[in-house]
Design an enzyme around this catalytic site. Sequence first.
Site, short mmCIF file in Angstrom:
data_model
loop_
_atom_site.label_atom_id
_atom_site.label_comp_id
_atom_site.label_asym_id
_atom_site.label_seq_id
_atom_site.Cartn_x
_atom_site.Cartn_y
_atom_site.Cartn_z
N GLY A 1 1.86 10.94 5.46
CA GLY A 1 2.70 9.75 5.61
C GLY A 1 1.93 8.50 5.93
N GLY B 1 -0.13 6.81 3.90
CA GLY B 1 -0.51 5.97 2.76
C GLY B 1 -1.91 6.29 2.27
N GLY C 1 -2.70 9.09 0.72
CA GLY C 1 -2.67 9.99 -0.44
C GLY C 1 -2.67 11.47 -0.12
CG ASP D 1 -1.02 7.65 -4.61
OD1 ASP D 1 -1.30 6.50 -4.95
OD2 ASP D 1 -0.35 7.93 -3.59
O1 PMV Z 1 2.64 7.07 -1.48
P1 PMV Z 1 1.78 5.88 -1.12
O2 PMV Z 1 2.07 5.34 0.20
O3 PMV Z 1 0.33 6.13 -1.39
O4 PMV Z 1 2.21 4.70 -2.15
C1 PMV Z 1 1.93 4.82 -3.49
C2 PMV Z 1 1.90 3.49 -4.14
C3 PMV Z 1 3.20 3.00 -4.79
O5 PMV Z 1 2.78 2.03 -5.73
C4 PMV Z 1 4.12 2.36 -3.77
C5 PMV Z 1 3.97 4.11 -5.49
C6 PMV Z 1 3.22 4.69 -6.68
O6 PMV Z 1 3.52 5.84 -7.01
O7 PMV Z 1 2.40 3.99 -7.29
#
Ligand code: PMV
Length: 309
Positions: free
Chosen positions: A82, A84, A86, A130
Amino acid sequence: MVACSAPGKVILFGEHAVVFGEPALAIAINLRTTVRAEPATDWAVNGRPIDSERHRYVRAAMDAVGLPSPFHLTVESEIPEGSGMGSSAAISVSTLAALHSARGDVRPESIALEAFGVEHAVQGRASPIDTSTSTHGEAVLVLRERGTGFLWRVDKDDVSWFLHHRDMPAIDLVVGYTGLDAPTGPLVDKVRAFAERSEAAREAIKEIGRITLSGVDAIKGEDWEAVGKLMNRNHELLNALGVGHHLIDRLIEAVRPLSLGAKITGAGGGGSVIALTEDPASAARAIERAGGKPYKIKSGGPGLEVSKP
Ligand code: PMV
């Protein structure tokens, strides 16, 4: 037995805008997830029966691979959930690789595409940034068309993403985790709804795409001051899209005076900020004083690694 490990990532430029097909740049980090798979008579994750809620990504990866015979999986992760950074992409990539390598060879491109499918199945609308960064490692640039360093292409609904390898010098970054886990799916939906009704939101998304491209040039020229300024502007635009949070504001305020630039990284709404700084130790202390959890990370490093001891 097979052991597969994949890195986490941070997004330097372009989160949210990338969902709409705009350019974005992500880098692998030196925190990793490892999944070990051993043939067994029943399925288990970390010694327990699979729980479809708790092990959503592992479960979706199993469904994607559709193996006839069971495995005992052991999952170890250095990436805080959670945050960010990945963690869900790294778990999807390493689980898929572990399950596939039980049957034969593992091709990075198929793992990246399948891992994107897993993330999409679990969290709804998403981009492949990601999962591709976790698979490829180093730095990954998403563009609207094929260019130098092309890796693979992903199509979903009406969007096409062209993933590219980027050379990038190793840089020190400080991530500040707010401690608040904000799920990505609802934030992506919120931005989409906003973009449907607001011209200003659509403009912000396009400007984020242009910032990514300027950022790539600034990195190439090693103009870190320019990179920092572009990160700051990217942050303002993410706030304008409604993915800010008062805990994020607190960390940004604390770390900015010690940084060339700082911004949300990932989906926002909590999650983490990232700071480009020449003084990581002081920036990390400032984040801690402001109530966040700091991680001093190094950019780059390998993507998916498979070992069959
Ligand atoms: O899941 P996170 O917090 O790494 O966010 C991913 C990035 C976004 O652009 C918000 C969603 C995506 O799938 O690209």
